[in-house]
Design a protein around this motif. Structure first.
Motif, PDB file in Angstrom:
ATOM      1  N   GLY A  79     -47.766 106.729-123.603  1.00  0.00           N
ATOM      2  CA  GLY A  79     -48.558 106.598-124.889  1.00  0.00           C
ATOM      3  C   GLY A  79     -47.389 106.229-125.919  1.00  0.00           C
ATOM      4  N   GLY A  80     -48.212 106.440-127.877  1.00  0.00           N
ATOM      5  CA  GLY A  80     -47.245 105.709-128.636  1.00  0.00           C
ATOM      6  C   GLY A  80     -48.276 104.738-129.622  1.00  0.00           C
ATOM      7  N   SER A  81     -47.127 103.701-129.927  1.00  0.00           N
ATOM      8  CA  SER A  81     -47.766 102.288-130.673  1.00  0.00           C
ATOM      9  C   SER A  81     -47.690 101.285-129.347  1.00  0.00           C
ATOM     10  N   GLY A  82     -46.430 100.951-128.848  1.00  0.00           N
ATOM     11  CA  GLY A  82     -46.702 100.098-127.923  1.00  0.00           C
ATOM     12  C   GLY A  82     -47.289 101.146-125.801  1.00  0.00           C
ATOM     13  N   ALA A  83     -48.606 101.155-126.110  1.00  0.00           N
ATOM     14  CA  ALA A  83     -49.149 102.309-124.608  1.00  0.00           C
ATOM     15  C   ALA A  83     -48.683 101.797-123.518  1.00  0.00           C
ATOM     16  N   THR A  84     -48.351 102.386-122.327  1.00  0.00           N
ATOM     17  CA  THR A  84     -48.228 101.181-121.302  1.00  0.00           C
ATOM     18  C   THR A  84     -48.762 102.401-120.169  1.00  0.00           C
ATOM     19  N   VAL A  85     -49.577 101.203-119.421  1.00  0.00           N
ATOM     20  CA  VAL A  85     -49.952 102.343-117.613  1.00  0.00           C
ATOM     21  C   VAL A  85     -50.074 101.423-116.787  1.00  0.00           C
ATOM     22  N   THR A  86     -48.919 102.250-116.210  1.00  0.00           N
ATOM     23  CA  THR A  86     -47.718 101.103-114.987  1.00  0.00           C
ATOM     24  C   THR A  86     -48.168 101.543-113.777  1.00  0.00           C
ATOM     25  N   LEU A  87     -48.419 100.806-112.967  1.00  0.00           N
ATOM     26  CA  LEU A  87     -48.397 101.030-111.526  1.00  0.00           C
ATOM     27  C   LEU A  87     -47.381 100.935-110.371  1.00  0.00           C
ATOM     28  N   VAL A  88     -46.587 101.976-109.941  1.00  0.00           N
ATOM     29  CA  VAL A  88     -45.422 101.736-108.784  1.00  0.00           C
ATOM     30  C   VAL A  88     -46.418 101.418-107.679  1.00  0.00           C
ATOM     31  N   SER A  89     -45.981 100.543-106.542  1.00  0.00           N
ATOM     32  CA  SER A  89     -46.267 100.365-105.608  1.00  0.00           C
ATOM     33  C   SER A  89     -45.795  99.210-104.984  1.00  0.00           C
ATOM     34  N   PRO A  90     -45.078  98.781-104.188  1.00  0.00           N
ATOM     35  CA  PRO A  90     -44.224  97.389-103.683  1.00  0.00           C
ATOM     36  C   PRO A  90     -45.259  96.466-102.852  1.00  0.00           C
ATOM     37  N   ARG A  91     -46.590  97.673-102.711  1.00  0.00           N
ATOM     38  CA  ARG A  91     -47.636  96.222-102.021  1.00  0.00           C
ATOM     39  C   ARG A  91     -48.196  95.410-103.427  1.00  0.00           C
ATOM     40  N   ALA A  92     -48.228  96.039-104.953  1.00  0.00           N
ATOM     41  CA  ALA A  92     -48.326  95.069-105.784  1.00  0.00           C
ATOM     42  C   ALA A  92     -47.413  94.236-105.958  1.00  0.00           C
ATOM     43  N   PRO A  93     -47.953  92.957-106.699  1.00  0.00           N
ATOM     44  CA  PRO A  93     -47.246  92.203-107.160  1.00  0.00           C
ATOM     45  C   PRO A  93     -47.760  92.049-108.437  1.00  0.00           C
ATOM     46  N   PRO A  94     -45.760  92.603-109.527  1.00  0.00           N
ATOM     47  CA  PRO A  94     -45.532  92.105-110.189  1.00  0.00           C
ATOM     48  C   PRO A  94     -46.831  91.627-111.395  1.00  0.00           C
ATOM     49  N   LYS A  95     -47.262  91.874-112.210  1.00  0.00           N
ATOM     50  CA  LYS A  95     -48.058  90.958-113.196  1.00  0.00           C
ATOM     51  C   LYS A  95     -48.579  92.055-114.306  1.00  0.00           C
ATOM     52  N   GLU A  96     -49.468  91.361-115.297  1.00  0.00           N
ATOM     53  CA  GLU A  96     -49.103  91.943-116.617  1.00  0.00           C
ATOM     54  C   GLU A  96     -50.520  92.310-117.417  1.00  0.00           C
ATOM     55  N   TRP A  97     -51.209  92.568-118.209  1.00  0.00           N
ATOM     56  CA  TRP A  97     -51.947  92.235-118.788  1.00  0.00           C
ATOM     57  C   TRP A  97     -52.161  92.856-120.282  1.00  0.00           C
ATOM     58  N   GLU A  98     -52.472  92.359-121.119  1.00  0.00           N
ATOM     59  CA  GLU A  98     -53.408  93.358-122.255  1.00  0.00           C
ATOM     60  C   GLU A  98     -54.551  93.768-122.209  1.00  0.00           C
TER      61      GLU A  98
END
Length: 546
Positions: A188-207
Motif C-alpha cells: 500500500g501507500g501513495s504508490g500502491a502496487t500489486v505484484t505477481l511473482v511467476s517465472p511463467r508470466a511475462p514482465p508487464k505493467e498496468w496502471e
C-alpha cells in the motif's frame, strides 16, 4: 590501275587488325555476361528453394501446435484479404472482447460538463447519461484488443500457482479488472502496487483505477505488474491464505443510487464467489460510509478492511482481484458479469435480506388472506416523499386515492432512524410508489414479487427511468409499473406555457444536450398528479398482489 589496286590492298591490310580486335573484345564481354547470368540464376533458384523449405518447415511446426494454444494476430491473413476485410475482422474481434451489446445512445457531453453537473445529478439520483466513456474508449479498444484476449486466462483455484499470470482486461470503457493468481504481493501507500511473482508470466505493467467508473476525474491508480523473480518484488511482511480484492471508493459515492450501482452491486459481483473469505484492500477508504453499510461489508468479508493508501505492510496472497464493476446500471447480468457463480439481482436482494435479517421474502397475497370474522388485510404502500425537486404537489390527494382503492399508505422521506431499522421498514411494504429519483433505490429491500410503481416526470424520460430502475426492478423479481406524467400535470406548464419547446417538443430539448434535460425536467420540475388518471395504475398495482 596498278596504283589503285596497291592502294586498295594497303587499306585492306590496315582494316584487318582493327576488325580482329573488336571481335576479340566482343567474345570476351559475351563470356562475362553469360557467366554473370549463370551466377544470378543459380543464386535465385537456391533462394526460392530455401524459402520454400522455410515455409514448409513453418507450416509443419505450426501444425504441431494444438489449436487451443494458438493466438491469432490481427495482421495474420492480410495477404489473403483486402484492407476492408481486415478492418472488418478487427472490429469483430473488438466486438467479441466486449460481450455487452449496449444500445447506441445520443452523444454524451464532455467530462468537464459532467463535473459541472454533478450537483444536479445528486439531486436527480441517477446516472447522468454521460456515455462519453464509450466514445473515449474507442481508440483504447483497438490498442487493447490483443491484451483483452488474454482475459479469462487466470484460475479461480487460487492455490494453483503453476498456470498463474496477471490478467488485466482494460478493453471495456467503463471499468478495468485484473486477476492475479499465484504468489501476489500487495504493497500500500501513495504508490500502491500489486505484484505477481511467476517465472511463467511475462514482465508487464498496468496502471489500474480500481473503481467502477474509471473515466471519472480524481480517481487514484494502482500499479499492477508481473515479475519473473522474487527479487524483483517487495518482500512479504505478512502472508494470508485467502484471496484479496482491491477496490476504490470515492467517485460518485455518496449519492444513494450510486452507492449501490457503483459500489455495492459491483462488490457483490466480484467478491460473492469467495463466500466471505476475502480481504478488501480499499483505496480512498471512507470509514463513515463503510460504517453505514457495515452489515453488507461484513457479509462480503469476514476479515479486516485494509486502508490500502495508508498501509505500510507488504501483504501476500495466493489470489488478488484488482478493480470491479457491472456491465449494466444497478443490476447484474450473469451472461455479461463475471460473478463466479452465476449470481443474479435476485441473489443480491436475498443477500441483502440476509445481511439485515429482513423477515419478508414475499409480499402479501390477497387471495390467501382470509381473516376469520374480520376485514381483509390491506396491502402496505409506501409513497416516497421528495423535498428538493420532483415533489408531488398534491400528495394528500394521491394518498386519499390510494387508500380509497384499498391500500394502507405510509409516506416516507429521508430515513431518521438507524439504517438497520430503515431497511426493516422498507421490507415491510408490498408496493413502493415514487417519482423518479434516488429514493427508489430502496426497492432492493422489498420482498421478491412486490410492486414498484415509478412516476416518470414529464419530458420523455421513460428510457432513463427504465434503465435506472425499471429494468433493474424486473431483474430483482419485482413487478414493475410506471406512470408517465402528462404536460398538464407538470409545473413546467405554468412556467413556460403549452407552446414553449420545453412543453411542446421535449425531443428538441434532448437534442440540445443533457444539461437542459437535467436542469428543467429533473432539477426544476414538480408534479401535480391527476388522481383520476392515476387511479387505473393504483388498481393495477392492487391486482398484481392477488
Amino acid at each position: 590501275m596498278v596504283r589503285t589496286e596497291a592502294k586498295s590492298a594497303r587499306n585492306t591490310n590496315r582494316s584487318s587488325p582493327w576488325k580482329s580486335n573488336y571481335v576479340a573484345y566482343g567474345l570476351l564481354l559475351g563470356s562475362v555476361f553469360v557467366l554473370l547470368y549463370l551466377m544470378v540464376s543459380t543464386q535465385f533458384s537456391y533462394s526460392q528453394k530455401a524459402l520454400l523449405e522455410l515455409d514448409r518447415a513453418t507450416v509443419d511446426s505450426a501444425e504441431t501446435i494444438p489449436a487451443k494454444h494458438r493466438r491469432n494476430h490481427p495482421r495474420q491473413g492480410m495477404q489473403d484479404h483486402s484492407i476492408t476485410d481486415f478492418w472488418i475482422a478487427l472490429e469483430e474481434e473488438v466486438a467479441k472482447a466486449h460481450t455487452e451489446q449496449r444500445r447506441q445512445e445520443k452523444q454524451g457531453e464532455s467530462e468537464q460538463q459532467w463535473a459541472q453537473k454533478n450537483s444536479i445529478e445528486e439531486q436527480s439520483g441517477h446516472e447522468m447519461k454521460s456515455d462519453n466513456w464509450e466514445e473515449k474508449s474507442q481508440s483504447e479498444k483497438e490498442e487493447t484488443v490483443e491484451e483483452s484476449k488474454q482475459f479469462g486466462g487466470g484460475t479461480d483455484d487460487y492455490n494453483n500457482v503453476a498456470d498463474a499470470k496477471p490478467i488485466c482486461d482494460t478493453s471495456f470503457g467503463k471499468y478495468d479488472v485484473c486477476e492475479l493468481a499465484g504468489d501476489t504481493r500487495a504493497r500500500g501507500g501513495s504508490g500502491a502496487t500489486v505484484t505477481l511473482v511467476s517465472p511463467r508470466a511475462p514482465p508487464k505493467e498496468w496502471e489500474i483505477k480500481p473503481y467502477s467508473r474509471k473515466y471519472l476525474d480524481g480517481l487514484k491508480a494502482v500499479t499492477v505488474k508481473s515479475v519473473p523473480n522474487p527479487e524483483n518484488a517487495p518482500q512479504c511482511t505478512t502472508r494470508l491464505n485467502i484471496p484479496a480484492m482491491v477496490i476504490e471508493l470515492g467517485g460518485l459515492t455518496g449519492n444513494y443510487w450510486h452507492d449501490f450501482t457503483d459500489v455495492l452491486v459491483p462488490l457483490f459481483i466480484g467478491a460473492r464467489r469467495f463466500n466471505g473469505e476475502v480481504q478488501l484492500l480499499v483505496v480512498n477508504l471512507l470509514p463513515f460510509w463503510v460504517d453505514r453499510y457495515k452489515r453488507i461489508f461484513g457479509k462480503i468479508s469476514r476479515h479486516e478492511i485494509v486502508d490500502f493508501e495508508n498501509d505500510d505492510v507488504v501483504r501476500c496472497y495466493p489470489h488478488v482481484v484488482v478493480g470491479y464493476g457491472s456491465r449494466k446500471e444497478f443490476t447484474i447480468d450473469p451472461s455479461l458479469d463475471e460473478t463466479g457463480g452465476g449470481y443474479t439481482m435476485v441473489d443480491f436482494t436475498k443477500f441483502l435480506r440476509s445481511a439485515y435479517s429482513l423477515p419478508r421474502q414475499r409480499p402479501i397475497k390477497l387471495s390467501e388472506v382470509r381473516p376469520a370474522g374480520g376485514r381483509r388485510r390491506r396491502p402496505r404502500m409506501i409513497i416516497l416523499e421528495r423535498t428538493n425537486s420532483r415533489k408531488i404537489l398534491n400528495l394528500a390527494e394521491v394518498i386519499a386515492a390510494a387508500e380509497a382503492v384499498g391500500f394502507k399508505v405510509i409516506v416516507a422521506g429521508r430515513p431518521r432512524a438507524s439504517y438497520d431499522v430503515f431497511t426493516r421498514e422498507m421490507n415491510s411494504f408490498d408496493v413502493m410508489v415514487g417519482v423518479h429519483g434516488a429514493g427508489l433505490t430502496n426497492c432492493v429491500f422489498l420482498p421478491t414479487g412486490a410492486v414498484l410503481l415509478q412516476i416518470v416526470p414529464y419530458g420523455r424520460l421513460e428510457e432513463i427511468a427504465r434503465t435506472d430502475f425499471g429494468n433493474p426492478a424486473r431483474d430483482m423479481g419485482l413487478r414493475y409499473m410506471e406512470y408517465s406524467v402528462a404536460a398538464e400535470e407538470s409545473s413546467l406548464m405554468n412556467v413556460f406555457g403549452k407552446e414553449h419547446p420545453i412543453i411542446k417538443d421535449p425531443a428538441t430539448v434532448h437534442m440540445s444536450g443533457w444539461g437542459n434535460v437535467a436542469e428543467w425536467y429533473l432539477a426544476k420540475q414538480d408534479v401535480r398528479i391527476n388522481v383520476e388518471r392515476f387511479k387505473p395504475s393504483l388498481l393495477q398495482a392492487l391486482k398484481q398482489l392477488q
